[in-house]
Motif scaffolding. Structure first.
Motif, PDB file in Angstrom:
ATOM      1  N   GLY A   1      11.508   0.767   3.860  1.00 59.72           N
ATOM      2  CA  GLY A   1      11.993  -0.308   4.561  1.00 59.72           C
ATOM      3  C   GLY A   1      11.367  -1.508   3.572  1.00 59.72           C
ATOM      4  O   GLY A   1       9.626  -0.906   2.817  1.00 59.72           O
ATOM      5  N   THR A   2      11.947  -1.837   2.791  1.00 56.64           N
ATOM      6  CA  THR A   2      11.152  -3.653   2.080  1.00 56.64           C
ATOM      7  C   THR A   2      11.038  -4.931   3.412  1.00 56.64           C
ATOM      8  O   THR A   2      11.342  -4.664   4.196  1.00 56.64           O
ATOM      9  N   ARG A   3      10.370  -5.443   2.585  1.00 50.97           N
ATOM     10  CA  ARG A   3      10.481  -6.706   3.111  1.00 50.97           C
ATOM     11  C   ARG A   3      10.000  -7.932   2.399  1.00 50.97           C
ATOM     12  O   ARG A   3       9.455  -7.758   0.644  1.00 50.97           O
TER      13      ARG A   3
ATOM     14  N   LEU B   1       2.327   1.241   3.332  1.00 49.72           N
ATOM     15  CA  LEU B   1       2.821   0.146   2.815  1.00 49.72           C
ATOM     16  C   LEU B   1       2.234  -0.317   1.129  1.00 49.72           C
ATOM     17  O   LEU B   1       0.642  -0.347   1.609  1.00 49.72           O
ATOM     18  N   THR B   2       2.633  -0.445   0.252  1.00 52.13           N
ATOM     19  CA  THR B   2       1.952  -1.609  -0.465  1.00 52.13           C
ATOM     20  C   THR B   2       3.012  -2.889  -0.898  1.00 52.13           C
ATOM     21  O   THR B   2       4.247  -2.971  -0.514  1.00 52.13           O
ATOM     22  N   GLN B   3       1.761  -3.231  -1.377  1.00 48.21           N
ATOM     23  CA  GLN B   3       2.574  -5.176  -1.820  1.00 48.21           C
ATOM     24  C   GLN B   3       2.336  -5.991  -2.989  1.00 48.21           C
ATOM     25  O   GLN B   3       0.861  -5.331  -2.652  1.00 48.21           O
TER      26      GLN B   3
ATOM     27  N   GLY C   1       8.079   0.465   2.089  1.00 51.20           N
ATOM     28  CA  GLY C   1       6.320   0.816   3.269  1.00 51.20           C
ATOM     29  C   GLY C   1       7.550   1.860   3.772  1.00 51.20           C
ATOM     30  O   GLY C   1       8.481   1.807   3.467  1.00 51.20           O
ATOM     31  N   VAL C   2       6.466   2.930   4.571  1.00 51.81           N
ATOM     32  CA  VAL C   2       7.632   3.898   5.570  1.00 51.81           C
ATOM     33  C   VAL C   2       7.237   3.472   7.043  1.00 51.81           C
ATOM     34  O   VAL C   2       6.231   2.734   7.313  1.00 51.81           O
ATOM     35  N   SER C   3       8.252   3.565   7.942  1.00 51.81           N
ATOM     36  CA  SER C   3       8.188   3.420   8.808  1.00 51.81           C
ATOM     37  C   SER C   3       7.246   4.197   9.860  1.00 51.81           C
ATOM     38  O   SER C   3       7.167   5.253   9.145  1.00 51.81           O
ATOM     39  N   VAL C   4       6.522   3.909  11.352  1.00 47.22           N
ATOM     40  CA  VAL C   4       6.037   4.529  11.524  1.00 47.22           C
ATOM     41  C   VAL C   4       6.815   5.484  12.502  1.00 47.22           C
ATOM     42  O   VAL C   4       8.078   5.075  12.289  1.00 47.22           O
ATOM     43  N   ALA C   5       6.727   6.258  13.162  1.00 52.66           N
ATOM     44  CA  ALA C   5       7.721   7.068  13.932  1.00 52.66           C
ATOM     45  C   ALA C   5       8.584   6.812  15.011  1.00 52.66           C
ATOM     46  O   ALA C   5       8.052   5.875  15.881  1.00 52.66           O
ATOM     47  N   ASN C   6       9.629   6.780  14.941  1.00 51.80           N
ATOM     48  CA  ASN C   6      10.445   6.159  15.502  1.00 51.80           C
ATOM     49  C   ASN C   6      10.935   4.586  16.222  1.00 51.80           C
ATOM     50  O   ASN C   6      10.989   3.648  16.317  1.00 51.80           O
TER      51      ASN C   6
ATOM     52  N   VAL D   1       5.162   3.766  -3.143  1.00 51.75           N
ATOM     53  CA  VAL D   1       3.809   3.397  -2.777  1.00 51.75           C
ATOM     54  C   VAL D   1       4.085   5.215  -1.853  1.00 51.75           C
ATOM     55  O   VAL D   1       5.262   6.116  -2.239  1.00 51.75           O
ATOM     56  N   SER D   2       2.949   4.978  -1.696  1.00 50.96           N
ATOM     57  CA  SER D   2       3.059   6.911  -1.187  1.00 50.96           C
ATOM     58  C   SER D   2       1.574   7.259   0.337  1.00 50.96           C
ATOM     59  O   SER D   2       0.915   6.330   0.201  1.00 50.96           O
ATOM     60  N   GLY D   3       2.168   7.962   0.296  1.00 50.87           N
ATOM     61  CA  GLY D   3       0.349   8.312   1.835  1.00 50.87           C
ATOM     62  C   GLY D   3       1.117   9.599   2.848  1.00 50.87           C
ATOM     63  O   GLY D   3       2.314  10.257   1.973  1.00 50.87           O
TER      64      GLY D   3
END
Length: 201
Positions: free
Chosen positions: A168-170, A135-137, A116-121, A153-155
């Motif tokens: 980031g990954t989880r 994110l995608t899982q 996924g991609v983090s929110v701002a800051n 993932v895209s958005g």
């Protein structure tokens, strides 16, 4: 008689987004500039585990794309930290793809791979799931170390100038999911990507 305003100043403000011959997003009028960044990985024969940071907490790791392949960006990308600092307020389209090797032959349908991609800051992903803007899982479909696993993932996200984001990954320990896919004849520099395109304000 002299006119105070030019014709362009009297025209309504609008943006039309188009694809040019290079498949880059451009806009009309021409002064509405589009920006794009494309990053990936440099060719390597290492063990493929250094593409993320250490665990930042909650099994979240920042992805460290280390090669900027093309940049005409509304901001700056740090290839050491994986952090993109926004330079232009507006909407950004972000696309990410990772191809990893199932080093431990984890059974299909067992591992929840998250990208996924983090929110701002929220560059350090300090709030667990709340740190992800999108994110995608998926449950991995690979059945062995000779079969790659792909997660994408895209958005689109609205960001203010100065904000910082990262990929980031989880639940993806790099020792279990390395990117040394050269062992199975996939070049990491060809099959992994981060694309950030500035669309419009």
């Amino acid at each position: 008689m002299k006119f105070k305003y030019s014709l362009l100043q009297l025209l309504p403000l609008y943006r039309k987004l188009l694809l040019n011959a290079n498949k880059d997003v451009v806009s009309v009028p021409a002064d509405a500039v589009s920006f794009k960044l494309l990053a990936g990985f440099t060719p390597s024969t290492d063990t493929g585990i250094a593409y993320t940071t250490a665990d930042l907490g909650n099994e979240i790791r920042r992805v460290l794309f280390n090669s900027v392949k093309y940049a005409a960006t509304a901001g700056s990308f740090n290839a050491t930290t994986g952090i993109f600092t926004v330079g232009e307020t507006g909407f950004f389209k972000i696309e990410v793809g990772l191809l990893v090797r199932n080093a431990n032959s984890i059974g299909a349908g067992i591992s929840p791979m998250r990208l996924g991609v983090s929110v701002a800051n929220e560059t350090n992903f300090q709030n667990g799931n709340a740190s992800f803007a999108f994110l995608t899982q998926r449950l991995n479909q690979s059945t062995g170390s000779n079969i790659p696993d792909c997660i994408q993932v895209s958005g689109v996200i609205y960001l203010n100038a100065g904000a910082q984001i990262a990929v980031g990954t989880r639940y993806m320990d790099p020792t279990a999911w390395p990117i040394n896919t050269e062992l199975i004849n996939y070049k990491r520099e060809n099959v992994n990507y981060l694309t950030i395109t500035y669309l419009t304000q």
